[in-house]
Write a protein that holds these residues in place. Structure first.
Motif, PDB file in Angstrom:
ATOM      1  N   GLY A 109       0.816  -1.225   0.000  1.00 51.54           N
ATOM      2  CA  GLY A 109       0.000   0.000   0.000  1.00 51.54           C
ATOM      3  C   GLY A 109       0.842   1.264   0.000  1.00 51.54           C
ATOM      4  N   HIS A 110       2.115   1.122   0.384  1.00 49.73           N
ATOM      5  CA  HIS A 110       2.973   2.308   0.451  1.00 49.73           C
ATOM      6  C   HIS A 110       3.998   2.341  -0.676  1.00 49.73           C
ATOM      7  CE1 HIS A 110       0.925   3.368   4.092  1.00 49.73           C
ATOM      8  NE2 HIS A 110       1.004   2.099   4.418  1.00 49.73           N
ATOM      9  N   ILE A 111       3.715   1.616  -1.757  1.00 46.28           N
ATOM     10  CA  ILE A 111       4.462   1.794  -3.003  1.00 46.28           C
ATOM     11  C   ILE A 111       4.005   3.116  -3.610  1.00 46.28           C
ATOM     12  CG2 ILE A 111       4.479   1.021  -5.420  1.00 46.28           C
ATOM     13  CD1 ILE A 111       4.763  -1.798  -4.494  1.00 46.28           C
ATOM     14  N   ARG A 132      -2.021  12.816  -0.131  1.00 48.57           N
ATOM     15  CA  ARG A 132      -1.121  12.399   0.941  1.00 48.57           C
ATOM     16  C   ARG A 132      -1.679  11.153   1.627  1.00 48.57           C
ATOM     17  NH1 ARG A 132       3.380  14.592   2.832  1.00 48.57           N
ATOM     18  NH2 ARG A 132       3.070  16.398   1.494  1.00 48.57           N
ATOM     19  N   CYS A 133      -0.784  10.246   1.914  1.00 49.32           N
ATOM     20  CA  CYS A 133      -1.133   8.978   2.543  1.00 49.32           C
ATOM     21  C   CYS A 133      -1.135   9.134   4.068  1.00 49.32           C
ATOM     22  CB  CYS A 133      -0.095   7.939   2.124  1.00 49.32           C
ATOM     23  SG  CYS A 133      -0.317   6.308   2.820  1.00 49.32           S
ATOM     24  N   GLY A 134      -1.804   8.230   4.742  1.00 47.42           N
ATOM     25  CA  GLY A 134      -1.780   8.209   6.207  1.00 47.42           C
ATOM     26  C   GLY A 134      -0.382   8.072   6.768  1.00 47.42           C
ATOM     27  N   CYS A 135       0.552   7.533   5.971  1.00 44.78           N
ATOM     28  CA  CYS A 135       1.928   7.358   6.443  1.00 44.78           C
ATOM     29  C   CYS A 135       2.713   8.657   6.375  1.00 44.78           C
ATOM     30  CB  CYS A 135       2.642   6.274   5.638  1.00 44.78           C
ATOM     31  SG  CYS A 135       3.186   6.793   3.992  1.00 44.78           S
ATOM     32  N   GLY A 136       2.129   9.674   5.718  1.00 41.84           N
ATOM     33  CA  GLY A 136       2.798  10.972   5.668  1.00 41.84           C
ATOM     34  C   GLY A 136       3.342  11.343   4.293  1.00 41.84           C
ATOM     35  N   GLY A 152       1.044  10.179  -2.532  1.00 41.18           N
ATOM     36  CA  GLY A 152       0.984   9.325  -3.704  1.00 41.18           C
ATOM     37  C   GLY A 152       1.139   7.839  -3.503  1.00 41.18           C
ATOM     38  N   CYS A 153       1.056   7.368  -2.256  1.00 42.70           N
ATOM     39  CA  CYS A 153       1.119   5.929  -2.011  1.00 42.70           C
ATOM     40  C   CYS A 153      -0.100   5.249  -2.643  1.00 42.70           C
ATOM     41  CB  CYS A 153       1.095   5.620  -0.515  1.00 42.70           C
ATOM     42  SG  CYS A 153       2.573   6.091   0.383  1.00 42.70           S
ATOM     43  N   LEU A 154       0.059   3.968  -3.006  1.00 43.54           N
ATOM     44  CA  LEU A 154      -1.032   3.211  -3.617  1.00 43.54           C
ATOM     45  C   LEU A 154      -2.304   3.284  -2.778  1.00 43.54           C
ATOM     46  CD1 LEU A 154      -2.078   1.258  -5.791  1.00 43.54           C
ATOM     47  CD2 LEU A 154      -1.091  -0.632  -4.453  1.00 43.54           C
TER      48      LEU A 154
HETATM   49 ZN   LIG Z   1       1.893   5.552   2.552  1.00 48.33          ZN
END
Ligand SMILES: [Zn+2]
Length: 323
Positions: free
Chosen positions: A172-174, A182-186, A189-191
């Motif tokens: 999911g973080h590719i 923005r992704c929850g990881c910060g 553009g993460c999948l």
């Molecule tokens: Zn991410």
């Protein structure tokens, strides 16, 4: 082993799949059949200590019920979300359950006196799909769960890779869209920021703007796209393209025979699988194209996978040493 012990006649394992809202629990026979299933609320808001206590209570309760039914509990398997150190049996980190370095395996061994395996929810789900479900019969499987987030399990010959730090499979973080949301990881553009079930609903609402009267789920977006609604068709197409980019990266890394899609978004069935197969096909250059199939075990996969992990732990060491 001493030869004097009587072999347990009807062995079962106690299996728990702990999620942010609920726990799916079962007594599972060595052939993968659940003989008793239970569901309990997780109530994560009570905090990690209370959740851990409930896990132990439920596991002990199931072991007692097994004995009352004339069965012999031989092991415990527990699956939790987040980062899981399977070798040490520690729930390292979990956003939705609140675990921080909880030694769940040792706690369960102490409480129940049974060998216990701790696993990651998606990795054990992949294990179950690879051995009992949609990936059955193929040695190299990538299981991708698309729900609120996106995570994967790479299963080779019935064993899921854990990674050096318990965090393998975070597909999911590719990065798929450098200018994306923005992704929850910060990171942007993460999948999973583009193509998770949650992201699909968000994107549709964003584009619909004023026209959106109520939140629209990813499943509804898929159905509206199938009827030709332009906005839904656009969002669904974007989703499929992003997923195809992510899966193509997965295939470049792992060269699997079968990709099994699970989680809420996969319930769209052929509305997802048909365009995604085409989009993935376009992206294959010299790589061999994997079969792309829907998961077969539904939300039982995590619990069955926890059971498989527990049985592996019991059958244990000689099998692992052969590898
Ligand atoms: Zn991410």
């Amino acid at each position: 082993m001493s030869g004097g012990d009587a072999a347990p006649t009807d062995p079962v394992v106690v299996a728990l799949d702990v999620g942010g809202t609920g726990m799916k629990c079962a007594l599972v026979r060595p052939d993968g059949v659940a003989v008793r299933t239970e569901r309990h609320p997780t109530d994560a808001a009570r905090g990690p200590a209370a959740v851990a206590a409930t896990i132990l209570d439920v596991a002990e309760g199931l072991a007692d019920k097994a004995r009352a039914d004339g069965l012999t509990p031989i092991a415990v398997g527990i699956a939790v979300p987040g980062v899981v150190d399977e070798a040490r049996g520690v729930a390292v980190w979990s956003a939705n359950v609140g675990f921080r370095d909880v030694p769940l395996r040792d706690l369960a061994v102490r409480r129940l006196g049974l060998p216990t395996a701790l696993g990651h929810d998606v990795r054990v789900g992949g294990l179950a799909e690879a051995r009992l479900g949609a990936g059955r019969g193929t040695g190299h499987v990538l299981f991708v769960a698309i729900g609120t987030g996106i995570a994967a399990a790479h299963v080779v010959d019935g064993h899921a890779a854990v990674g050096a730090h318990g965090a393998a499979g975070e597909i999911g973080h590719i990065l798929v869209r450098p200018d994306g949301p923005r992704c929850g990881c910060g990171r942007p553009g993460c999948l999973e920021a583009v193509a998770s079930a949650a992201a699909v609903g968000r994107r549709y609402a964003e584009l619909a703007g004023e026209a959106a009267d109520a939140p629209v789920s990813a499943a509804e977006v898929a159905e509206r796209a199938a009827t030709g609604e332009p906005l839904a068709s656009q969002v669904w197409q974007e989703t499929v393209e992003a997923l195809a980019d992510g899966l193509a990266s997965g295939q470049a890394l792992f060269d699997v025979a079968t990709i099994v899609l699970g989680g809420g978004l996969a319930q769209a069935g052929d509305l997802l699988l048909t365009p995604l197969r085409a989009a993935l096909h376009e992206r294959m250059t010299f790589h061999r194209e994997p079969q792309l199939v829907a998961a077969a075990l539904g939300d039982e996969a995590g619990c069955l996978g926890a059971a498989l992990l527990a049985m592996d732990a019991v059958r244990g060491h000689d099998h692992q040493e052969k590898r």
